[in-house]
Design a protein around this motif. Structure first.
Motif, PDB file in Angstrom:
ATOM      1  N   ARG A  79      10.681  33.043 -30.132  1.00  0.00           N
ATOM      2  CA  ARG A  79      11.273  34.280 -31.315  1.00  0.00           C
ATOM      3  C   ARG A  79      10.536  34.931 -30.758  1.00  0.00           C
ATOM      4  NH1 ARG A  79      13.393  31.669 -36.880  1.00  0.00           N
ATOM      5  NH2 ARG A  79      11.466  30.974 -36.540  1.00  0.00           N
ATOM      6  N   GLY A  80       9.054  34.629 -30.628  1.00  0.00           N
ATOM      7  CA  GLY A  80       7.684  35.474 -30.684  1.00  0.00           C
ATOM      8  C   GLY A  80       7.370  35.329 -32.152  1.00  0.00           C
ATOM      9  N   ASN A  81       7.012  34.751 -32.991  1.00  0.00           N
ATOM     10  CA  ASN A  81       7.117  35.018 -34.158  1.00  0.00           C
ATOM     11  C   ASN A  81       5.394  34.302 -33.556  1.00  0.00           C
ATOM     12  OD1 ASN A  81       6.338  34.658 -37.008  1.00  0.00           O
ATOM     13  ND2 ASN A  81       8.453  34.254 -37.707  1.00  0.00           N
ATOM     14  N   ARG A  82       4.410  34.785 -34.283  1.00  0.00           N
ATOM     15  CA  ARG A  82       3.978  33.997 -33.881  1.00  0.00           C
ATOM     16  C   ARG A  82       3.541  33.791 -35.547  1.00  0.00           C
ATOM     17  NH1 ARG A  82       2.530  32.037 -29.071  1.00  0.00           N
ATOM     18  NH2 ARG A  82       3.213  33.858 -27.418  1.00  0.00           N
ATOM     19  N   ARG A  83       3.438  33.636 -36.563  1.00  0.00           N
ATOM     20  CA  ARG A  83       3.157  33.860 -37.910  1.00  0.00           C
ATOM     21  C   ARG A  83       3.776  32.158 -37.775  1.00  0.00           C
ATOM     22  NH1 ARG A  83       5.724  37.123 -42.258  1.00  0.00           N
ATOM     23  NH2 ARG A  83       4.747  35.796 -43.351  1.00  0.00           N
ATOM     24  N   SER A  84       2.590  31.158 -38.935  1.00  0.00           N
ATOM     25  CA  SER A  84       3.130  30.108 -39.190  1.00  0.00           C
ATOM     26  C   SER A  84       4.769  30.418 -40.325  1.00  0.00           C
ATOM     27  CB  SER A  84       1.832  29.364 -40.053  1.00  0.00           C
ATOM     28  OG  SER A  84       1.682  29.604 -41.019  1.00  0.00           O
ATOM     29  N   PRO A  85       5.516  29.221 -40.293  1.00  0.00           N
ATOM     30  CA  PRO A  85       6.628  29.529 -41.051  1.00  0.00           C
ATOM     31  C   PRO A  85       6.470  29.552 -42.305  1.00  0.00           C
ATOM     32  CG  PRO A  85       6.868  27.534 -40.052  1.00  0.00           C
ATOM     33  CD  PRO A  85       5.378  28.289 -39.277  1.00  0.00           C
ATOM     34  N   GLU A  86       7.382  29.852 -43.547  1.00  0.00           N
ATOM     35  CA  GLU A  86       6.619  29.902 -44.869  1.00  0.00           C
ATOM     36  C   GLU A  86       6.724  28.539 -44.931  1.00  0.00           C
ATOM     37  OE1 GLU A  86       9.546  31.951 -43.435  1.00  0.00           O
ATOM     38  OE2 GLU A  86       8.219  34.126 -43.756  1.00  0.00           O
ATOM     39  N   GLU A  87       7.164  27.281 -44.743  1.00  0.00           N
ATOM     40  CA  GLU A  87       7.330  26.362 -45.539  1.00  0.00           C
ATOM     41  C   GLU A  87       5.589  25.562 -45.265  1.00  0.00           C
ATOM     42  OE1 GLU A  87       9.666  26.811 -42.556  1.00  0.00           O
ATOM     43  OE2 GLU A  87      10.843  27.238 -44.095  1.00  0.00           O
ATOM     44  N   ALA A  88       4.832  26.350 -44.457  1.00  0.00           N
ATOM     45  CA  ALA A  88       3.669  25.864 -44.101  1.00  0.00           C
ATOM     46  C   ALA A  88       2.935  26.241 -45.336  1.00  0.00           C
ATOM     47  CB  ALA A  88       3.180  26.140 -42.866  1.00  0.00           C
ATOM     48  N   LEU A  89       3.151  26.754 -46.164  1.00  0.00           N
ATOM     49  CA  LEU A  89       2.547  27.096 -47.786  1.00  0.00           C
ATOM     50  C   LEU A  89       2.465  26.079 -48.736  1.00  0.00           C
ATOM     51  CD1 LEU A  89       1.665  29.616 -49.095  1.00  0.00           C
ATOM     52  CD2 LEU A  89       3.723  29.051 -50.501  1.00  0.00           C
ATOM     53  N   VAL A  90       3.015  25.869 -48.867  1.00  0.00           N
ATOM     54  CA  VAL A  90       3.106  23.905 -50.056  1.00  0.00           C
ATOM     55  C   VAL A  90       1.984  23.165 -48.940  1.00  0.00           C
ATOM     56  CG1 VAL A  90       4.132  21.705 -50.515  1.00  0.00           C
ATOM     57  CG2 VAL A  90       5.266  24.978 -50.101  1.00  0.00           C
ATOM     58  N   PRO A  91       1.500  22.437 -47.734  1.00  0.00           N
ATOM     59  CA  PRO A  91       0.966  22.090 -47.598  1.00  0.00           C
ATOM     60  C   PRO A  91      -0.186  22.730 -47.088  1.00  0.00           C
ATOM     61  CG  PRO A  91       2.570  21.666 -45.887  1.00  0.00           C
ATOM     62  CD  PRO A  91       2.645  22.608 -46.628  1.00  0.00           C
ATOM     63  N   ALA A  92      -0.397  24.036 -47.019  1.00  0.00           N
ATOM     64  CA  ALA A  92      -1.989  24.396 -47.355  1.00  0.00           C
ATOM     65  C   ALA A  92      -2.449  24.200 -48.731  1.00  0.00           C
ATOM     66  CB  ALA A  92      -1.600  26.576 -46.584  1.00  0.00           C
ATOM     67  N   LEU A  93      -1.047  24.957 -49.550  1.00  0.00           N
ATOM     68  CA  LEU A  93      -1.826  25.112 -51.384  1.00  0.00           C
ATOM     69  C   LEU A  93      -2.041  23.119 -51.433  1.00  0.00           C
ATOM     70  CD1 LEU A  93       1.094  26.912 -52.507  1.00  0.00           C
ATOM     71  CD2 LEU A  93      -1.205  27.596 -52.153  1.00  0.00           C
ATOM     72  N   ILE A  94      -1.385  22.350 -50.965  1.00  0.00           N
ATOM     73  CA  ILE A  94      -1.933  20.947 -51.010  1.00  0.00           C
ATOM     74  C   ILE A  94      -3.449  21.072 -50.862  1.00  0.00           C
ATOM     75  CG2 ILE A  94      -1.436  18.383 -50.844  1.00  0.00           C
ATOM     76  CD1 ILE A  94       1.628  19.665 -51.016  1.00  0.00           C
ATOM     77  N   VAL A  95      -3.870  20.940 -49.745  1.00  0.00           N
ATOM     78  CA  VAL A  95      -4.466  20.702 -48.762  1.00  0.00           C
ATOM     79  C   VAL A  95      -5.754  21.830 -50.313  1.00  0.00           C
ATOM     80  CG1 VAL A  95      -6.335  21.461 -47.274  1.00  0.00           C
ATOM     81  CG2 VAL A  95      -3.614  20.461 -46.540  1.00  0.00           C
ATOM     82  N   VAL A  96      -5.616  22.796 -50.448  1.00  0.00           N
ATOM     83  CA  VAL A  96      -6.443  23.491 -50.632  1.00  0.00           C
ATOM     84  C   VAL A  96      -6.766  23.075 -52.690  1.00  0.00           C
ATOM     85  CG1 VAL A  96      -7.340  26.111 -52.041  1.00  0.00           C
ATOM     86  CG2 VAL A  96      -5.856  26.099 -49.715  1.00  0.00           C
ATOM     87  N   GLY A  97      -5.887  22.850 -53.097  1.00  0.00           N
ATOM     88  CA  GLY A  97      -5.876  22.293 -54.665  1.00  0.00           C
ATOM     89  C   GLY A  97      -6.572  20.837 -54.226  1.00  0.00           C
ATOM     90  N   LEU A 102     -10.227  22.183 -54.276  1.00  0.00           N
ATOM     91  CA  LEU A 102     -11.340  22.437 -55.178  1.00  0.00           C
ATOM     92  C   LEU A 102     -11.230  21.100 -56.155  1.00  0.00           C
ATOM     93  CD1 LEU A 102      -8.785  25.344 -55.900  1.00  0.00           C
ATOM     94  CD2 LEU A 102     -11.140  25.763 -55.424  1.00  0.00           C
ATOM     95  N   ALA A 103     -10.269  20.316 -56.380  1.00  0.00           N
ATOM     96  CA  ALA A 103     -10.508  19.293 -56.555  1.00  0.00           C
ATOM     97  C   ALA A 103     -11.583  18.180 -56.393  1.00  0.00           C
ATOM     98  CB  ALA A 103      -9.092  18.234 -57.202  1.00  0.00           C
ATOM     99  N   GLY A 104     -11.182  18.491 -55.114  1.00  0.00           N
ATOM    100  CA  GLY A 104     -13.057  17.800 -54.989  1.00  0.00           C
ATOM    101  C   GLY A 104     -13.953  18.082 -55.333  1.00  0.00           C
ATOM    102  N   GLY A 105     -14.296  19.567 -55.258  1.00  0.00           N
ATOM    103  CA  GLY A 105     -15.051  20.068 -55.050  1.00  0.00           C
ATOM    104  C   GLY A 105     -15.875  20.065 -56.846  1.00  0.00           C
ATOM    105  N   VAL A 106     -14.684  20.516 -58.067  1.00  0.00           N
ATOM    106  CA  VAL A 106     -14.610  20.066 -59.597  1.00  0.00           C
ATOM    107  C   VAL A 106     -15.088  18.748 -59.802  1.00  0.00           C
ATOM    108  CG1 VAL A 106     -13.437  20.078 -61.129  1.00  0.00           C
ATOM    109  CG2 VAL A 106     -12.924  21.705 -59.472  1.00  0.00           C
ATOM    110  N   PHE A 107     -14.684  17.661 -59.296  1.00  0.00           N
ATOM    111  CA  PHE A 107     -15.518  15.923 -59.091  1.00  0.00           C
ATOM    112  C   PHE A 107     -17.068  16.102 -59.381  1.00  0.00           C
ATOM    113  CE2 PHE A 107     -15.992  11.871 -57.886  1.00  0.00           C
ATOM    114  CZ  PHE A 107     -15.712  11.619 -59.524  1.00  0.00           C
TER     115      PHE A 107
END
Length: 63
Positions: free
Chosen positions: A13-31, A34-39
């Protein structure tokens, strides 16, 4: 079955942005990061000896 009703993949489609569904896995990785850093910081503040112990120094079956 011409496939006219099927959505096209993002790269066709010519859309170079990642789909909106990629937000959830990215938030899981960031979480998890952060949890590892806090620990790590909690372990660093409360039980520094655990970080300075070599793997061969303690026998886990004797205590």
């Amino acid at each position: 079955m011409s496939g006219e009703g099927l959505p096209q993949p993002c790269h066709l489609r010519g859309n170079r942005r990642s789909p909106e569904e990629a937000l959830v896995p990215a938030l899981i990785v960031v979480g998890l990061l952060l949890a590892g850093g806090v620990f790590f910081l909690a372990l660093l503040r409360s039980n520094r000896a655990a970080l300075e112990t070599e793997p061969g120094d303690v026998d886990v079956f004797t205590h």
